[in-house]
Design a protein around this motif. Sequence first.
Motif, PDB file in Angstrom:
ATOM      1  N   TYR A   2       0.826  -1.205   0.000  1.00 57.18           N
ATOM      2  CA  TYR A   2       0.000   0.000   0.000  1.00 57.18           C
ATOM      3  C   TYR A   2       0.862   1.257   0.000  1.00 57.18           C
ATOM      4  O   TYR A   2       0.507   2.250  -0.634  1.00 57.18           O
ATOM      5  N   GLU A   3       1.984   1.213   0.708  1.00 58.84           N
ATOM      6  CA  GLU A   3       2.880   2.362   0.734  1.00 58.84           C
ATOM      7  C   GLU A   3       3.426   2.656  -0.650  1.00 58.84           C
ATOM      8  O   GLU A   3       3.533   3.817  -1.050  1.00 58.84           O
ATOM      9  N   VAL A   4       3.767   1.614  -1.382  1.00 57.14           N
ATOM     10  CA  VAL A   4       4.283   1.779  -2.743  1.00 57.14           C
ATOM     11  C   VAL A   4       3.194   2.364  -3.638  1.00 57.14           C
ATOM     12  O   VAL A   4       3.464   3.262  -4.448  1.00 57.14           O
ATOM     13  N   LEU A   5       1.968   1.893  -3.493  1.00 56.19           N
ATOM     14  CA  LEU A   5       0.859   2.420  -4.284  1.00 56.19           C
ATOM     15  C   LEU A   5       0.606   3.890  -3.945  1.00 56.19           C
ATOM     16  O   LEU A   5       0.381   4.706  -4.842  1.00 56.19           O
ATOM     17  N   ASP A   6       0.672   4.239  -2.659  1.00 52.70           N
ATOM     18  CA  ASP A   6       0.524   5.644  -2.254  1.00 52.70           C
ATOM     19  C   ASP A   6       1.587   6.517  -2.932  1.00 52.70           C
ATOM     20  O   ASP A   6       1.280   7.587  -3.472  1.00 52.70           O
ATOM     21  N   GLN A   7       2.822   6.061  -2.914  1.00 57.35           N
ATOM     22  CA  GLN A   7       3.910   6.810  -3.538  1.00 57.35           C
ATOM     23  C   GLN A   7       3.690   6.943  -5.041  1.00 57.35           C
ATOM     24  O   GLN A   7       3.914   8.010  -5.621  1.00 57.35           O
ATOM     25  N   PHE A   8       3.263   5.866  -5.658  1.00 56.38           N
ATOM     26  CA  PHE A   8       3.001   5.889  -7.103  1.00 56.38           C
ATOM     27  C   PHE A   8       1.915   6.893  -7.455  1.00 56.38           C
ATOM     28  O   PHE A   8       2.051   7.666  -8.403  1.00 56.38           O
ATOM     29  N   MET A   9       0.838   6.904  -6.670  1.00 58.95           N
ATOM     30  CA  MET A   9      -0.272   7.812  -6.951  1.00 58.95           C
ATOM     31  C   MET A   9       0.154   9.271  -6.812  1.00 58.95           C
ATOM     32  O   MET A   9      -0.360  10.134  -7.513  1.00 58.95           O
ATOM     33  N   GLU A  10       1.093   9.554  -5.913  1.00 61.77           N
ATOM     34  CA  GLU A  10       1.592  10.920  -5.740  1.00 61.77           C
ATOM     35  C   GLU A  10       2.493  11.336  -6.900  1.00 61.77           C
ATOM     36  O   GLU A  10       2.505  12.493  -7.300  1.00 61.77           O
ATOM     37  N   LYS A  11       3.264  10.404  -7.442  1.00 62.54           N
ATOM     38  CA  LYS A  11       4.200  10.703  -8.529  1.00 62.54           C
ATOM     39  C   LYS A  11       3.562  10.633  -9.914  1.00 62.54           C
ATOM     40  O   LYS A  11       4.105  11.183 -10.871  1.00 62.54           O
ATOM     41  N   LEU A  12       2.437   9.972 -10.031  1.00 66.58           N
ATOM     42  CA  LEU A  12       1.784   9.765 -11.325  1.00 66.58           C
ATOM     43  C   LEU A  12       1.523  11.057 -12.091  1.00 66.58           C
ATOM     44  O   LEU A  12       1.845  11.125 -13.286  1.00 66.58           O
ATOM     45  N   PRO A  13       0.990  12.107 -11.486  1.00 65.84           N
ATOM     46  CA  PRO A  13       0.722  13.327 -12.260  1.00 65.84           C
ATOM     47  C   PRO A  13       1.967  13.919 -12.911  1.00 65.84           C
ATOM     48  O   PRO A  13       1.885  14.492 -14.002  1.00 65.84           O
ATOM     49  N   ASP A  14       3.120  13.754 -12.290  1.00 66.37           N
ATOM     50  CA  ASP A  14       4.361  14.280 -12.858  1.00 66.37           C
ATOM     51  C   ASP A  14       4.753  13.551 -14.140  1.00 66.37           C
ATOM     52  O   ASP A  14       5.471  14.099 -14.975  1.00 66.37           O
ATOM     53  N   ALA A  15       4.310  12.326 -14.294  1.00 69.59           N
ATOM     54  CA  ALA A  15       4.637  11.531 -15.470  1.00 69.59           C
ATOM     55  C   ALA A  15       3.683  11.790 -16.635  1.00 69.59           C
ATOM     56  O   ALA A  15       3.932  11.318 -17.743  1.00 69.59           O
ATOM     57  N   LEU A  16       2.606  12.532 -16.385  1.00 67.74           N
ATOM     58  CA  LEU A  16       1.598  12.782 -17.410  1.00 67.74           C
ATOM     59  C   LEU A  16       1.734  14.188 -17.986  1.00 67.74           C
ATOM     60  O   LEU A  16       1.931  15.146 -17.242  1.00 67.74           O
ATOM     61  N   ALA A  17       1.592  14.292 -19.284  1.00 64.06           N
ATOM     62  CA  ALA A  17       1.510  15.594 -19.941  1.00 64.06           C
ATOM     63  C   ALA A  17       0.091  16.117 -19.750  1.00 64.06           C
ATOM     64  O   ALA A  17      -0.824  15.344 -19.448  1.00 64.06           O
ATOM     65  N   PRO A  18      -0.121  17.428 -19.920  1.00 64.43           N
ATOM     66  CA  PRO A  18      -1.501  17.934 -19.857  1.00 64.43           C
ATOM     67  C   PRO A  18      -2.381  17.175 -20.864  1.00 64.43           C
ATOM     68  O   PRO A  18      -1.986  16.964 -22.007  1.00 64.43           O
ATOM     69  N   GLY A  19      -3.524  16.720 -20.399  1.00 66.47           N
ATOM     70  CA  GLY A  19      -4.412  15.913 -21.226  1.00 66.47           C
ATOM     71  C   GLY A  19      -4.071  14.436 -21.199  1.00 66.47           C
ATOM     72  O   GLY A  19      -4.778  13.614 -21.780  1.00 66.47           O
TER      73      GLY A  19
END
Length: 80
Positions: A2-19
Amino acid sequence: EYEVLDQFMEKLPDALAPGGRAAILTFHSGEDRIVKKAFKRLKQAGIYGEIADEVIRPSAEECARNSRARSAKLRWAVKA
């Protein structure tokens, strides 16, 4: 896990371009809760423009062909 998933969810937006779009497939209610809450919180913060209103579940046909699919849930988000 769960800790790894929490970290992933926090970092995910940085990996996405707008849209950019993200789709997360979970197999356990604890995982799904983390994804759901993260998407909601980040949408309220203005990071995601759209999120799945309802979870997407496999069809009865898919569950009949693949019994492990019955616990699967899909949620998605689009970066603002």
